[in-house]
Design an enzyme around this catalytic site. Structure first.
Site, mmCIF file in Angstrom:
data_model
loop_
_atom_site.group_PDB
_atom_site.id
_atom_site.type_symbol
_atom_site.label_atom_id
_atom_site.label_comp_id
_atom_site.label_asym_id
_atom_site.label_seq_id
_atom_site.Cartn_x
_atom_site.Cartn_y
_atom_site.Cartn_z
ATOM 1 N N LYS A 1 -9.950 -1.812 1.947
ATOM 2 C CA LYS A 1 -9.463 -0.980 2.694
ATOM 3 C C LYS A 1 -10.178 0.425 2.087
ATOM 4 C CE LYS A 1 -6.418 -3.046 4.926
ATOM 5 N NZ LYS A 1 -6.239 -4.090 6.200
ATOM 6 N N SER B 1 -0.399 -3.365 11.504
ATOM 7 C CA SER B 1 -0.211 -4.534 10.524
ATOM 8 C C SER B 1 0.964 -4.545 11.441
ATOM 9 C CB SER B 1 0.304 -3.966 9.275
ATOM 10 O OG SER B 1 -0.929 -2.667 8.459
ATOM 11 N N ARG C 1 0.527 -0.916 0.200
ATOM 12 C CA ARG C 1 -0.019 0.071 0.109
ATOM 13 C C ARG C 1 0.834 1.355 0.020
ATOM 14 N NH1 ARG C 1 -2.089 0.631 4.501
ATOM 15 N NH2 ARG C 1 -1.125 -1.082 5.508
ATOM 16 N N TYR D 1 -0.552 -3.965 -7.165
ATOM 17 C CA TYR D 1 -1.095 -4.457 -5.473
ATOM 18 C C TYR D 1 -2.116 -4.214 -5.450
ATOM 19 C CZ TYR D 1 -0.469 -5.086 -0.791
ATOM 20 O OH TYR D 1 -0.247 -5.990 0.108
ATOM 21 N N ASP E 1 -9.818 -9.452 9.311
ATOM 22 C CA ASP E 1 -9.584 -8.077 8.636
ATOM 23 C C ASP E 1 -10.214 -7.134 8.874
ATOM 24 O OD1 ASP E 1 -6.746 -6.175 8.436
ATOM 25 O OD2 ASP E 1 -7.935 -6.177 6.141
ATOM 26 N N ARG F 1 2.316 -12.551 0.210
ATOM 27 C CA ARG F 1 0.820 -12.500 -0.404
ATOM 28 C C ARG F 1 0.248 -14.018 -1.037
ATOM 29 N NH1 ARG F 1 -1.787 -8.781 3.322
ATOM 30 N NH2 ARG F 1 -0.342 -6.629 3.661
ATOM 31 N N HIS G 1 -10.753 -1.867 11.623
ATOM 32 C CA HIS G 1 -9.322 -2.827 11.050
ATOM 33 C C HIS G 1 -9.958 -3.816 12.096
ATOM 34 C CE1 HIS G 1 -4.883 -3.050 10.023
ATOM 35 N NE2 HIS G 1 -6.566 -3.612 9.121
ATOM 36 N N CYS H 1 0.712 -7.370 13.748
ATOM 37 C CA CYS H 1 0.990 -7.361 14.713
ATOM 38 C C CYS H 1 0.713 -9.081 14.520
ATOM 39 C CB CYS H 1 -0.161 -7.222 16.081
ATOM 40 S SG CYS H 1 1.427 -5.344 16.457
#
Ligand code: OXD
Ligand code: MN
Length: 591
Positions: free
Chosen positions: A208, A250, A71, A199, A279, A372, A228, A252
């Site tokens: 998102k 992100s 991103r 991407y 997510d 990914r 989120h 974690c």
């Protein structure tokens, strides 16, 4: 053939067609036959390569351009009419100016290409909590991922009917020029325009862009919340399931927690954990006054590196069929995939994420750290049978977390909703400058929404406070967790992964009124003996280690207060007085 007679949709598609000038328009109906045909075309065009169909049936590998792997927050804009509505944490541009710039870039961009029109639904078809979007794209890769990540095709178009309430997403890979890359949101028009990227996070516009940035705005205006957050259900031996939703920045381990496998002792007693989503959660007050959640997506767009049989066996199993991998290692001997952290097997004959010859001996990592996998939820062994339920699941607890070496204890509970909103607002993760190229220190990321809130964060906090007032005594309890406390040698103390179940267990007991707590200056904490550590002897976890994991260092918390004051100042007059009062109260409790 168009999948709808909806004039709002048809007119908009026509308008975008005149702008982008494709050779051809194809509507995505979501049928197996159409997807198979597009997979074939994508293989012929070398956009995806089929992997070993015996070992990995239905799986493909894709590589993005080298300059297009993540991103791009610095090129992501919220184009509200008023700058103050975007707030100080978003890039802003006036809609007219941005439309002008983008129209020049989109003019004729699809000449020689096909324009795909994808009607899609975020959330179960027919649910009051769901919303429809239409994405226009010139990328087959986007189509093949979208049909995994969202409910695409005729059913979505039918659900929309004649309504004009749909999100308009326009995407073109353009020339992948990163200086002309824009990911733009027009909240007043429910529109998203994305160009010059291929991407996932920038181009799967349902994720998102819609389900967080646009939807957070819609939620503020319509009285619900787009967060989120993962959603999971903890089933006890009696078959009763308690649902929690949890927000983490992100990196974690959100997907790992969402698919957690309980420790053996818990499994033997009959505990199970079910994943509803990994997510995004859309949350709305139900007719019974409680907070209900759906996962608007139907797939996982997960980070591959680090996924293995210990960290996340369920995610790994989910990637064994009908999965699209991006930017991972391509093993040529058996035509399968590999990434850092998968296993210890040496890789001898492979291509790295850039497509260059690569082996385990090579200096650089083989997979991109943000490599990914895209897999449908139905691939996941622990997917909840409720994920497709139009009423969603009732949420008993909301959890916030970050990566903190010393400050935050393993777990604490907020005193009440307002304090819980405060706890979410001070969330942050410590970064090491070497690892991600950011300045070392605490990166504040309230509710893990900083990159995803489509409006002013001060108004966002106010919306949270407002929601709490509506929920009253039916509001979920709010907790904060930290799996990442380290010892003096910088080693993680808590074993994490499946053992995080032990902490979830305490939360569930708190929600049911079965567990006591100790009051500390920062919130309620478990008594050390109330965290079940049976079976953790080999990890060196004793009652006194738990006590240490729960300790609150007042000096560090005073630093936290100072850091929070500085952070809050950013939001000026929009910072709700309730949260400033919470900060002052914390300062006072710390003495
Ligand atoms: C994601 C993120 O890609 O949060 O899910 O960065
Ligand atoms: Mn995310």
């Amino acid at each position: 053939m168009a999948l709808t007679n909806n004039q709002n949709v048809l007119n908009w598609v026509e308008e975008m067609k005149s702008l982008t000038k494709p050779d051809n328009v194809v509507w995505i109906d979501g049928s197996e036959g159409q997807i198979a045909e597009l997979q074939k075309q994508a293989i012929d065009l070398d956009i995806i390569k089929p992997l070993n169909q015996e070992k990995l049936p239905g799986c493909y590998i894709h590589r993005t351009a080298l300059n297009d792997v993540a991103r791009v927050e610095h090129r992501t804009f919220i184009c509200s009419k008023k700058e103050e509505d975007a707030g100080p944490t978003n890039n802003w541009c006036a809609p007219d100016e941005m439309y002008g710039k983008l129209k020049a870039l989109f003019d004729g961009v699809m000449k020689g290409r096909v324009m795909y029109v994808i009607p899609f639904c975020m959330g179960p078809i027919g649910s009051k909590l769901s919303k429809v979007g239409v994405e226009i794209t010139d990328s087959i890769y986007v189509v093949l991922n979208m049909v995994i990540m969202a409910r695409c095709g005729q059913a979505a178009a039918d659900f929309l009917g004649d309504s004009n309430d749909f999100v308009r997403g326009l995407h073109s890979t353009g020339q992948l020029d990163d200086e002309k890359r824009y990911i733009c949101h027009f909240p007043e028009d429910n529109a998203i325009w994305s160009i010059n990227s291929g991407y996932g996070g920038n181009v799967l516009l349902g994720k998102k862009c819609f389900a967080l940035r646009i939807a957070s705005n819609q939620g503020k205006n319509e009285g619900w919340m787009a967060e989120h957050m993962l959603i999971l259900g903890i089933e006890d031996p009696k078959g009763e399931v308690t649902y929690i939703a949890a927000a983490f920045p992100s990196a974690c381990g959100k997907t790992n927690l969402a698919m957690l496998i309980p420790p053996e002792g818990y499994q033997k007693k009959g505990y199970k954990v079910w994943c509803v989503g990994d997510d995004i959660a859309w949350l709305r007050q139900g007719d019974d006054g409680r907070l209900w959640a759906i996962n608007p997506e139907t797939g996982f767009f997960g980070v591959a590196p680090g996924t293995n049989m210990k960290s996340n066996p369920n995610a790994l199993k989910a990637t064994q069929k009908n999965t699209i991998f991006a930017n991972v290692v391509h093993k040529l001997n058996d035509n399968t995939v590999w990434w850092e952290g998968l296993d210890k097997e040496p890789v001898t004959n492979a291509l790295n994420w850039k497509g260059e010859p690569w082996t385990s001996e090579s200096k650089e990592p083989g997979a991109h750290p943000n490599g990914r996998f895209t897999s449908h939820v139905s691939n996941c062994p622990c997917i909840s049978k409720e994920y497709d339920n139009p009423t969603g699941v009732p949420i008993s607890a909301l959890v916030f977390g970050g990566r903190r070496a010393k400050t935050a204890p393993l777990v604490y509970q907020a005193f009440n909703w307002e304090h819980g909103v405060f706890v979410g607002s001070i969330m942050g993760s410590e970064t090491t400058s070497a690892a991600i190229g950011l300045a070392a220190g605490v990166r504040r990321d309230p509710m893990a929404m900083l990159p995803f809130c489509g409006y002013h964060m001060g108004d966002y906090f106010a919306h949270w406070l407002e929601t709490g007032k509506k929920l009253g005594d039916k509001a979920p309890k709010i907790f904060n967790v930290n799996w990442f406390r380290t010892d003096d040698n910088g080693k993680f103390i808590w074993p994490g992964y499946g053992d995080n179940m032990r902490v979830l267990d305490w939360m569930v007991q708190r929600c049911k009124g079965n567990a006591d707590a100790v009051e500390t200056p920062i919130g309620y904490e478990p008594k050390p003996e109330d965290i079940n550590i049976e079976g953790l002897e080999n990890d060196g976890i004793t009652a006194s280690v738990v006590e240490n994991l729960l300790s609150v260092d007042k000096d560090l918390w005073k630093e936290e207060v100072a850091g929070t004051k500085e952070f809050y100042a950013k939001f000026g007059d929009k910072m709700p007085a309730e949260l400033k009062a919470q900060l002052a109260a914390l300062e006072e409790r710390l003495g």
